[in-house]
Design an enzyme around this catalytic site. Structure first.
Site, PDB file in Angstrom:
ATOM      1  N   HIS A  14       1.005  -1.153  -0.073  1.00 52.36           N
ATOM      2  CA  HIS A  14      -0.180  -0.085  -0.121  1.00 52.36           C
ATOM      3  C   HIS A  14       0.833   1.086  -0.040  1.00 52.36           C
ATOM      4  O   HIS A  14       2.220   1.208   0.208  1.00 52.36           O
ATOM      5  CB  HIS A  14      -1.108   0.025   1.226  1.00 52.36           C
ATOM      6  CG  HIS A  14      -0.187   0.324   2.453  1.00 52.36           C
ATOM      7  ND1 HIS A  14      -0.768   0.808   3.708  1.00 52.36           N
ATOM      8  CD2 HIS A  14       0.811  -0.008   3.051  1.00 52.36           C
ATOM      9  CE1 HIS A  14      -0.252   1.040   4.607  1.00 52.36           C
ATOM     10  NE2 HIS A  14       0.856   0.463   4.259  1.00 52.36           N
ATOM     11  N   CYS A  33       5.969   6.076   4.163  1.00 57.31           N
ATOM     12  CA  CYS A  33       4.971   5.220   3.726  1.00 57.31           C
ATOM     13  C   CYS A  33       4.253   5.903   2.383  1.00 57.31           C
ATOM     14  O   CYS A  33       3.400   5.306   1.815  1.00 57.31           O
ATOM     15  CB  CYS A  33       3.819   5.355   4.776  1.00 57.31           C
ATOM     16  SG  CYS A  33       4.447   4.326   6.292  1.00 57.31           S
ATOM     17  N   HIS A  39       5.081   0.134  -0.446  1.00 53.59           N
ATOM     18  CA  HIS A  39       5.820  -0.609   0.564  1.00 53.59           C
ATOM     19  C   HIS A  39       4.957  -1.557   0.774  1.00 53.59           C
ATOM     20  O   HIS A  39       3.506  -1.530   0.650  1.00 53.59           O
ATOM     21  CB  HIS A  39       6.356   0.259   1.454  1.00 53.59           C
ATOM     22  CG  HIS A  39       5.178   0.795   2.454  1.00 53.59           C
ATOM     23  ND1 HIS A  39       4.447   1.819   1.814  1.00 53.59           N
ATOM     24  CD2 HIS A  39       4.797   0.423   3.591  1.00 53.59           C
ATOM     25  CE1 HIS A  39       3.590   2.032   2.971  1.00 53.59           C
ATOM     26  NE2 HIS A  39       3.832   1.300   4.207  1.00 53.59           N
ATOM     27  N   HIS A  41       3.391  -4.822   3.962  1.00 52.45           N
ATOM     28  CA  HIS A  41       3.587  -5.583   5.177  1.00 52.45           C
ATOM     29  C   HIS A  41       2.949  -6.709   5.181  1.00 52.45           C
ATOM     30  O   HIS A  41       2.535  -7.538   4.304  1.00 52.45           O
ATOM     31  CB  HIS A  41       2.629  -4.714   6.057  1.00 52.45           C
ATOM     32  CG  HIS A  41       3.234  -3.195   6.142  1.00 52.45           C
ATOM     33  ND1 HIS A  41       3.961  -2.849   7.132  1.00 52.45           N
ATOM     34  CD2 HIS A  41       2.526  -2.151   5.536  1.00 52.45           C
ATOM     35  CE1 HIS A  41       4.052  -1.329   6.977  1.00 52.45           C
ATOM     36  NE2 HIS A  41       2.984  -1.301   6.116  1.00 52.45           N
ATOM     37  N   ASP A  79      -4.846 -10.655   0.226  1.00 57.88           N
ATOM     38  CA  ASP A  79      -3.361 -11.337   0.246  1.00 57.88           C
ATOM     39  C   ASP A  79      -2.794 -11.048  -1.085  1.00 57.88           C
ATOM     40  O   ASP A  79      -3.385 -11.225  -2.337  1.00 57.88           O
ATOM     41  CB  ASP A  79      -3.671 -12.655   0.687  1.00 57.88           C
ATOM     42  CG  ASP A  79      -2.214 -13.363   0.731  1.00 57.88           C
ATOM     43  OD1 ASP A  79      -1.287 -12.742   1.294  1.00 57.88           O
ATOM     44  OD2 ASP A  79      -2.128 -14.502   0.628  1.00 57.88           O
ATOM     45  N   HIS A  80      -1.425 -10.587  -0.923  1.00 60.68           N
ATOM     46  CA  HIS A  80      -0.481 -10.534  -2.110  1.00 60.68           C
ATOM     47  C   HIS A  80      -1.334  -9.423  -3.270  1.00 60.68           C
ATOM     48  O   HIS A  80      -1.121  -9.792  -4.563  1.00 60.68           O
ATOM     49  CB  HIS A  80      -0.223 -11.655  -2.502  1.00 60.68           C
ATOM     50  CG  HIS A  80       0.696 -12.632  -2.035  1.00 60.68           C
ATOM     51  ND1 HIS A  80       0.267 -13.372  -0.879  1.00 60.68           N
ATOM     52  CD2 HIS A  80       2.019 -12.501  -2.199  1.00 60.68           C
ATOM     53  CE1 HIS A  80       1.518 -13.739  -0.464  1.00 60.68           C
ATOM     54  NE2 HIS A  80       2.781 -13.394  -1.137  1.00 60.68           N
ATOM     55  N   GLU A 126      -0.168  -4.244  11.765  1.00 61.68           N
ATOM     56  CA  GLU A 126       0.760  -3.872  10.428  1.00 61.68           C
ATOM     57  C   GLU A 126       2.137  -4.155  10.738  1.00 61.68           C
ATOM     58  O   GLU A 126       2.902  -4.555   9.764  1.00 61.68           O
ATOM     59  CB  GLU A 126       0.497  -2.502  10.266  1.00 61.68           C
ATOM     60  CG  GLU A 126       1.250  -1.980   8.983  1.00 61.68           C
ATOM     61  CD  GLU A 126       1.111  -0.563   8.906  1.00 61.68           C
ATOM     62  OE1 GLU A 126       0.486   0.090   8.202  1.00 61.68           O
ATOM     63  OE2 GLU A 126       1.689   0.334   9.664  1.00 61.68           O
TER      64      GLU A 126
END
Length: 137
Positions: A14, A33, A39, A41, A79-80, A126
């Site tokens: 994100h 960020c 980037h 998490h 996810d991903h 996070e």
């Protein structure tokens, strides 16, 4: 009243930035960020439900069903993925951990209620040091 929590994990990218702000303003408010190249998490999601134990099953909620709801409504979508670009329920929203938790809560609550339980809390980690908890409204 009893509470039960299910943990799931997902990895996602994100960026925190406002399109109506310039790069310097985004950097000042959101720091690294706001990186133009995104980037990511490795998130941990804790879903806590509450209610009364069913006297026939001994369950508050069938954990297989809870896992399926979380998978379908959150994990499969996040996810991903790039949260800003790929996740339908995050379109037009800031992809902060706070907003992600709120939107996950909104998606899960009705389905959990259909199973006879109530969504109590979403905890979204996070990083190992930063997490949010959302209890609705």
């Amino acid at each position: 009243m009893i509470y039960i929590t299910r943990r799931e994990r997902f990895s996602a990218a994100h960026k925190l930035a406002r399109n109506d702000w310039n790069e310097d303003q985004n950097l000042k408010v959101f720091g690294k960020c706001s990186n133009a190249n995104w980037h990511g998490h490795n998130y941990e999601l804790f879903v806590t439900v509450k209610g009364e134990v069913n006297s026939e099953t001994g369950f508050l909620i069938d954990l297989r069903v809870l896992k399926e709801i979380i998978q379908e409504e959150a994990i499969d979508k996040l996810d991903h993925k790039n949260i800003n670009l790929d996740v339908d329920f995050m379109q037009g929203k800031m992809a902060s951990t706070e907003m992600i938790a709120i939107e996950i809560f909104k998606r899960l609550a009705p389905r959990i209620e259909n199973e006879g339980a109530q969504l109590h809390c979403i905890k979204l980690c996070e990083t190992e040091n930063n997490f949010v908890e959302y209890f609705g409204n």
